[in-house]
Design an enzyme around this catalytic site. Structure first.
Site, PDB file in Angstrom:
ATOM      1  N   ASP A  42       0.860  -1.177   0.000  1.00 29.92           N
ATOM      2  CA  ASP A  42       0.000   0.000   0.000  1.00 29.92           C
ATOM      3  C   ASP A  42       0.901   1.234   0.000  1.00 29.92           C
ATOM      4  OD1 ASP A  42      -2.142   1.701   0.075  1.00 29.92           O
ATOM      5  OD2 ASP A  42      -3.212   0.635   1.654  1.00 29.92           O
TER       6      ASP A  42
HETATM    7  C1  BGC Z   1      -5.142   3.027   0.013  1.00 29.99           C
HETATM    8  C2  BGC Z   1      -5.097   2.025  -1.117  1.00 29.99           C
HETATM    9  C3  BGC Z   1      -4.886   2.713  -2.426  1.00 29.99           C
HETATM   10  C4  BGC Z   1      -3.624   3.555  -2.338  1.00 29.99           C
HETATM   11  C5  BGC Z   1      -3.261   4.270  -3.628  1.00 29.99           C
HETATM   12  C6  BGC Z   1      -3.985   3.991  -0.038  1.00 29.99           C
HETATM   13  O1  BGC Z   1      -4.140   5.004   0.890  1.00 29.99           O
HETATM   14  O2  BGC Z   1      -5.148   2.351   1.238  1.00 29.99           O
HETATM   15  O3  BGC Z   1      -6.282   1.273  -1.119  1.00 29.99           O
HETATM   16  O4  BGC Z   1      -4.816   1.787  -3.466  1.00 29.99           O
HETATM   17  O5  BGC Z   1      -3.790   4.523  -1.316  1.00 29.99           O
HETATM   18  O6  BGC Z   1      -4.156   5.273  -3.921  1.00 29.99           O
END
Ligand code: BGC
Length: 835
Positions: free
Chosen positions: A258
């Site tokens: 993530d």
């Molecule tokens: C989220 C993810 C997401 C990523 C990129 C993160 O804060 O938890 O689900 O894919 O950001 O945008």
């Protein structure tokens, strides 16, 4: 290697022609006729050490000469987060459909739109189990049951693959709350580790990991995203036991982390099994880690092979991306969005045949609450796909259009819904006494004290921070008597006290997360008297904020209710729209509807019995007014087709097809993690104990005998159904479903298995479901094949079949020792219409 040399030689002799182009003898990986694993091996075998390192650093230019496309990614689970795409109903709506075919179409449409926008890597779907109904990200997930989530997601992945897009299963794993997920700001700068989920291995396997592994097993998913949280100690992206187990479970693709905060130690993560270093670029990974030998060559090969596997397996290699198009939403996608929405709307109550409206009795409708552009709530954060206003059908437009000229439709605002209010303006009150501390805990002597007219800060005062806290005390004096509501809009942790009463602690990483809605922290409505001063206190800490500390206190009189009541009194039907804002970076602190919405519904229901409440919420809410209204329809966050879908269901053109993928508690005190068990949620010192074990969602309610407001799997149709004649023979169960009404409609046949006591399982667990659409008076035989893996414990099992986890009229006990074997895939229902 030898095998490859032979193969290359053979290819050279025979020469392969694909799509009119000859594949060179020394580039066998270009042959799409080969299995993806072999192509990955073939390419790996010819890559230099440096090329491998570059790929491991996320530098795809290094492998472009081999024809390998760069990965380009975008969120989110309910549509592609870009302009010119379709804002689909939330993923939770998709789970509510209990419809595998729709799930596949949904994944396919999102995949196609990703491609159209020049993305070959989709950062979705999400399948974090709804462990607490307060969790902010429920709209972008698939409910509380691992079987339903896994079956749904497997289809979404298959759909995305058909569009040659890599789908990403996220967030691995036990990432079930927003509170503390990325850790808190620390005194010397930096952040603490993410919330530490303390989970037993058994609960991990049977509940939290289960949907991921099902999607891997059934659809050979190509990517998994490890999460922000810690799991039993380590960050998930740095946990070699966790990632090794994932990879040993048949997962051939890559693990990516993530965003930013998921990896604290890039070397540890690389060694533990993290493949792509970041969602773009090298993250903190360096070439030196490989050249110095800190990362073994076998690990480097694993990284490269998995990345290549995903690119080959998804079809991204063989189907290069074109340039991004402006508009990739199609009429077919919008029709799909409408269908998912109608088939995911859950009719929770329908007394006195209040719905559908097409009975000729309705001459006038009052629509109350946010029904225009303020009604199209989307989940906030990375999953938010802002609807294109020119293509959005609001509830008011949808209902007015469908009602036609014979029906008078009036709209009354009634309530703003869950929206930030106007900031308190200084009146005759002397302002607020503000104290600021240069720490996150209001600790010691304040660094600054002063008087301020409002609580309205977009940044810390000069000389305060970066980590800071503050307390404001003061009064406000209403000029008129009546109901008032307060809202705090803050990035950080804040608590509001009105007249000494603690009315709302709140937690937000940001006031607005990317392009989602603003995240106000609403209190319930408070009755105030003209001229009587009310004391206010706000405590704040910037510890949790992400994009900059902010805090804004606001209030407003609940002044829309009288006009709404007037409109309701003069209409045959009152439709009250109620909503809440929830999403990434914020959990809720109560299940109550925000602000004056309960008061509004009460007031409307008092003058119009045919009151229909339309909930546009991201999760369960409490309904103190339930016995006073005729009908309640949960629409989740339906995206741009809201109005069309809503009108279709209200007027009976479509049957409300949704069934709850999550239990609706009867109070904030129910479920495994009530406020009296803070160690379970939100955790103490950012450690969260999942000591309810397997008893998640309905499993808890069944085991403890708690009676929820609405159980998992529940939802009404306009038609009526009867289940009969359940038989289990070998591992196949058959049941007859009959539509006993005069209307066409659909039900979801749900099969719950009860294990022998020695298995130590919850009382009943969903193990099969099938959506069954039947004409009036028609019946069908549904057969479920049970999964042999579920029947491993010796002893007697009972299978329950019916229309929800609490309405299971059919049951059959059996001993699987005498198993026969069915043919269709376990858990799926095979339907024989008209049987
Ligand atoms: C989220 C993810 C997401 C990523 C990129 C993160 O804060 O938890 O689900 O894919 O950001 O945008």
């Amino acid at each position: 290697m030898l095998r490859w040399v032979w193969r290359a030689a053979l290819v050279g002799i025979l020469s392969i022609v694909v799509a009119g182009q000859a594949i060179a003898a020394d580039e066998p990986w270009r042959d799409p006729g080969q299995p993806p694993g072999r192509r990955a091996d073939e390419l790996l075998a010819v890559m230099s050490f440096d090329q491998k390192v570059q790929l491991a650093l996320g530098n795809f230019a290094a492998v472009a000469p081999f024809g390998v496309p760069a990965l380009s990614s975008d969120d989110g689970p309910s549509g592609i987060r870009a302009t010119g795409t379709t804002s689909f109903p939330s993923s939770q709506t998709l789970a509510s459909t209990f419809d595998r075919g729709l799930a596949r179409a949904y994944g396919g449409a999102i995949g196609a739109e990703a491609r159209g926008k020049a993305f070959n890597w989709w950062l979705g779907p999400a399948m974090d189990i709804a462990r607490t109904p307060l969790s902010g990200r429920q709209p972008e997930n698939l409910g509380e049951d691992p079987f339903l989530a896994g079956e749904t997601v497997a289809q979404e992945v298959a759909g995305a693959k058909s569009a040659h897009v890599i789908a990403t299963l996220k967030h691995y794993v036990a990432n079930n709350q927003e509170f503390g997920r990325i850790g808190f700001n620390q005194p010397g700068g930096g952040r603490s580790g993410g919330a530490d989920s303390i989970v037993s291995q058994r609960a991990l396997q049977e509940i939290y990991e289960a949907p991921f592994k099902r999607a891997i097993r059934e659809s050979d998913a190509d990517a998994v995203m490890c999460s922000y949280n810690r799991l039993n100690g380590p960050q998930t992206c740095e946990d070699s036991a966790l990632l090794s187990d994932l990879k040993a479970s048949g997962f051939n693709g890559f693990v990516a982390p993530d965003f930013l905060f998921a990896v604290k130690d890039p070397l540890a993560a690389t060694l533990a099994g993290l493949d792509l270093p970041a969602l773009g670029g090298p993250g903190g990974r360096t070439a030196d880690m490989f050249t110095s030998g800190q990362v073994p060559a076998a690990r480097l090969d694993d990284i490269v092979r998995r990345t290549l596997y995903a690119i080959f397996d998804s079809g991204a290699f063989d189907n290069p991306l074109g340039p991004a198009a402006d508009d990739v939403s199609t009429p077919a996608h919008r029709a799909l969005a409408t269908r998912v929405s109608t088939d995911g709307m859950v009719l929770l109550k329908n007394d006195h045949h209040a719905l559908p409206l097409s009975d000729g009795r309705v001459r006038s409708i009052a629509i109350i609450g946010p029904s225009g552009s303020d009604a199209t709530y989307i989940t906030g954060g990375s999953a938010g796909v802002t609807p294109d206003p020119s293509r959005t059908v609001t509830p008011l437009a949808g209902i007015t259009g469908r009602a036609g000229s014979a029906v008078k439709v009036t709209a009354a605002q009634g309530s703003l819904g869950d929206a930030p209010l106007p900031t308190i303006v200084p009146g005759d009150d002397p302002g607020f006494q503000a104290s600021y501390w240069n720490n996150g805990d209001l600790d010691g002597a304040p660094a600054l004290t002063r008087t301020e007219p409002t609580i309205d800060l977009a940044a810390a005062p000069t000389g305060v921070g970066p980590l800071w806290s503050a307390r404001w005390t003061g009064t406000v004096t209403p000029s008129q008597s009546g109901l008032y509501r307060f809202s705090l809009l803050q990035a950080g942790l804040a608590t509001l006290y009105v007249d000494g009463r603690r009315v709302g602690p709140g937690y937000r990483e940001a006031v607005q997360f990317i392009d989602g809605p603003f995240y106000p922290m609403q209190t319930q409505a408070v009755r105030l008297t003209a001229g009587r001063r009310v004391s206010i206190r706000v405590d704040y800490s910037s510890r949790a904020q992400l994009f900059g500390a902010q805090i804004h206190l606001a209030w407003a009189q609940a002044s829309g209710i009288a006009a709404a009541v007037d409109a309701a009194r003069h209409a045959d039907v009152a439709i009250v729209m109620a909503n809440n804002a929830q999403g990434e970076g914020m959990d809720r602190t109560t299940l109550a509807l925000a602000g004056d919405q309960n008061a509004l519904i009460d007031a409307v229901a008092a003058v119009n019995r045919r009151t229909i409440v339309v909930l546009n919420t991201g999760g369960p809410v409490l309904m103190p007014w339930l016995h006073r209204v005729d009908a309640v329809l949960e629409t989740w966050y339906p995206g741009q087709q809201f109005g069309t879908a809503l009108a279709g269901v209200l007027f009976g053109d479509s049957d409300p097809g949704g069934r709850l993928p999550i239990t609706f508690p009867a109070s904030d005190q129910q479920g495994p993690a009530p406020p009296t068990r803070p160690e379970r949620y939100p955790g103490i010192d950012n450690v969260v104990h999942y000591d309810e074990g397997l008893l998640v969602g309905y499993r808890w309610y069944d085991a403890t005998g708690q009676r929820p407001l609405f159980p998992f799997g529940y939802g009404l149709s306009y038609a009526d159904f009867r289940f009969s004649g359940l038989q289990v023979s070998g591992d196949v169960a058959t049941v007859r479903v009959t539509n006993t009404s005069h209307r066409a409609g659909s039900t979801v046949a749900q099969a719950y298995l009860s294990f022998p006591r020695s298995a130590g399982e919850p009382p009943r667990q969903l193990k099969g479901y099938a959506k069954v659409a039947l004409g009036p008076g028609r019946s069908a035989v549904v057969s479920f094949r049970l999964d042999p893996a579920d029947l491993a414990t010796p002893g007697r099992y009972t299978l329950f079949v019916g229309s929800s986890s609490r309405d299971l009229p059919e049951r059959a006990s059996f001993d699987p020792a005498t198993l026969g074997r069915g043919e269709h895939r376990a858990g799926t229902g095979r339907i024989r219409q008209g049987a």
